[in-house]
Design a protein around this motif. Structure first.
Motif, PDB file in Angstrom:
ATOM      1  N   MET A   1       0.849  -1.182   0.000  1.00 61.03           N
ATOM      2  CA  MET A   1       0.000   0.000   0.000  1.00 61.03           C
ATOM      3  C   MET A   1       0.895   1.246   0.000  1.00 61.03           C
ATOM      4  N   LEU A   2       0.396   2.293  -0.564  1.00 64.67           N
ATOM      5  CA  LEU A   2       1.132   3.544  -0.624  1.00 64.67           C
ATOM      6  C   LEU A   2       1.145   4.199   0.755  1.00 64.67           C
ATOM      7  N   ASP A   3       2.178   4.990   1.017  1.00 66.64           N
ATOM      8  CA  ASP A   3       2.257   5.695   2.287  1.00 66.64           C
ATOM      9  C   ASP A   3       2.163   7.187   2.006  1.00 66.64           C
ATOM     10  N   THR A   4       0.947   7.679   1.931  1.00 68.31           N
ATOM     11  CA  THR A   4       0.727   9.076   1.573  1.00 68.31           C
ATOM     12  C   THR A   4       0.234   9.875   2.768  1.00 68.31           C
ATOM     13  N   LYS A   5       0.115  11.169   2.574  1.00 73.61           N
ATOM     14  CA  LYS A   5      -0.356  12.071   3.620  1.00 73.61           C
ATOM     15  C   LYS A   5      -1.707  12.688   3.260  1.00 73.61           C
ATOM     16  N   PHE A   6      -2.456  12.039   2.363  1.00 74.10           N
ATOM     17  CA  PHE A   6      -3.728  12.606   1.931  1.00 74.10           C
ATOM     18  C   PHE A   6      -4.654  12.893   3.113  1.00 74.10           C
ATOM     19  N   ASP A   7      -4.595  12.044   4.141  1.00 70.03           N
ATOM     20  CA  ASP A   7      -5.472  12.243   5.295  1.00 70.03           C
ATOM     21  C   ASP A   7      -5.112  13.507   6.065  1.00 70.03           C
ATOM     22  N   GLU A   8      -3.859  13.965   5.949  1.00 73.73           N
ATOM     23  CA  GLU A   8      -3.442  15.188   6.628  1.00 73.73           C
ATOM     24  C   GLU A   8      -3.713  16.425   5.781  1.00 73.73           C
ATOM     25  N   LEU A   9      -3.821  16.230   4.477  1.00 71.18           N
ATOM     26  CA  LEU A   9      -3.922  17.350   3.545  1.00 71.18           C
ATOM     27  C   LEU A   9      -5.350  17.616   3.070  1.00 71.18           C
ATOM     28  N   MET A  10      -6.225  16.632   3.220  1.00 70.62           N
ATOM     29  CA  MET A  10      -7.562  16.749   2.648  1.00 70.62           C
ATOM     30  C   MET A  10      -8.626  16.372   3.669  1.00 70.62           C
ATOM     31  N   GLU A  11      -9.822  16.887   3.422  1.00 68.36           N
ATOM     32  CA  GLU A  11     -10.986  16.417   4.153  1.00 68.36           C
ATOM     33  C   GLU A  11     -11.773  15.519   3.206  1.00 68.36           C
ATOM     34  N   PHE A  12     -12.497  14.568   3.757  1.00 66.41           N
ATOM     35  CA  PHE A  12     -13.260  13.627   2.940  1.00 66.41           C
ATOM     36  C   PHE A  12     -14.735  13.715   3.290  1.00 66.41           C
ATOM     37  N   PRO A  13     -15.638  13.454   2.327  1.00 64.91           N
ATOM     38  CA  PRO A  13     -15.344  13.169   0.920  1.00 64.91           C
ATOM     39  C   PRO A  13     -14.814  14.408   0.197  1.00 64.91           C
ATOM     40  N   ASN A  14     -14.119  14.167  -0.910  1.00 69.55           N
ATOM     41  CA  ASN A  14     -13.478  15.228  -1.651  1.00 69.55           C
ATOM     42  C   ASN A  14     -13.480  14.886  -3.141  1.00 69.55           C
ATOM     43  N   SER A  15     -13.669  15.891  -3.974  1.00 70.73           N
ATOM     44  CA  SER A  15     -13.583  15.696  -5.425  1.00 70.73           C
ATOM     45  C   SER A  15     -12.113  15.799  -5.803  1.00 70.73           C
ATOM     46  N   PHE A  16     -11.565  14.708  -6.300  1.00 66.62           N
ATOM     47  CA  PHE A  16     -10.121  14.601  -6.499  1.00 66.62           C
ATOM     48  C   PHE A  16      -9.819  14.322  -7.971  1.00 66.62           C
ATOM     49  N   PRO A  17      -8.925  15.104  -8.599  1.00 68.47           N
ATOM     50  CA  PRO A  17      -8.586  14.849 -10.001  1.00 68.47           C
ATOM     51  C   PRO A  17      -7.439  13.834 -10.127  1.00 68.47           C
ATOM     52  N   PHE A  18      -7.656  12.845 -10.947  1.00 72.10           N
ATOM     53  CA  PHE A  18      -6.596  11.899 -11.288  1.00 72.10           C
ATOM     54  C   PHE A  18      -6.215  12.160 -12.737  1.00 72.10           C
ATOM     55  N   LYS A  19      -4.914  12.222 -13.008  1.00 74.60           N
ATOM     56  CA  LYS A  19      -4.434  12.372 -14.377  1.00 74.60           C
ATOM     57  C   LYS A  19      -3.674  11.096 -14.718  1.00 74.60           C
ATOM     58  N   VAL A  20      -4.149  10.399 -15.730  1.00 76.96           N
ATOM     59  CA  VAL A  20      -3.567   9.119 -16.130  1.00 76.96           C
ATOM     60  C   VAL A  20      -2.878   9.317 -17.469  1.00 76.96           C
ATOM     61  N   VAL A  21      -1.575   9.056 -17.514  1.00 74.61           N
ATOM     62  CA  VAL A  21      -0.798   9.206 -18.744  1.00 74.61           C
ATOM     63  C   VAL A  21      -0.436   7.818 -19.251  1.00 74.61           C
ATOM     64  N   GLY A  22      -0.755   7.564 -20.517  1.00 72.10           N
ATOM     65  CA  GLY A  22      -0.466   6.250 -21.072  1.00 72.10           C
ATOM     66  C   GLY A  22      -0.175   6.311 -22.546  1.00 72.10           C
ATOM     67  N   ASP A  23       0.162   5.144 -23.094  1.00 70.25           N
ATOM     68  CA  ASP A  23       0.395   5.043 -24.534  1.00 70.25           C
ATOM     69  C   ASP A  23      -0.845   5.515 -25.278  1.00 70.25           C
ATOM     70  N   ALA A  24      -0.645   6.145 -26.424  1.00 71.94           N
ATOM     71  CA  ALA A  24      -1.773   6.625 -27.220  1.00 71.94           C
ATOM     72  C   ALA A  24      -2.700   5.459 -27.545  1.00 71.94           C
TER      73      ALA A  24
END
Length: 88
Positions: A1-24
């Protein structure tokens, strides 16, 4: 599992943008939506941009996340899509 600080930086629920970069690929956005819908059902209208040389596509999708673990799981699931290079 990832070890992030999202719980310290955000309140939930939250609208979160994901940017996915991949092969065309004409199906990258559909595959991103399918992964997101398996976690957060709903209607999504991701935006897709093509790199200057046309080698890569980036798909940005906004998702309502409910916890730090939810964000981390989506990062992991999106990164597992075939052809994906990065999830930002």
């Amino acid at each position: 599992m990832l070890d992030t600080k999202f719980d310290e930086l955000m309140e939930f629920p939250n609208s979160f943008p994901f940017k996915v970069v991949g092969d065309a690929s004409d199906t990258l956005a559909d595959r991103v939506v399918a992964v997101v819908q398996s976690s957060v059902p709903g209607d999504y209208a991701p935006s897709t941009k093509v790199s200057s040389k046309g080698t890569y596509h980036s798909v940005t999708i906004r998702v309502t996340v409910t916890s730090k673990e939810h964000v981390e799981q989506l990062y992991t699931d999106l990164a597992a899509i075939d052809g994906v290079k990065r999830v930002l």
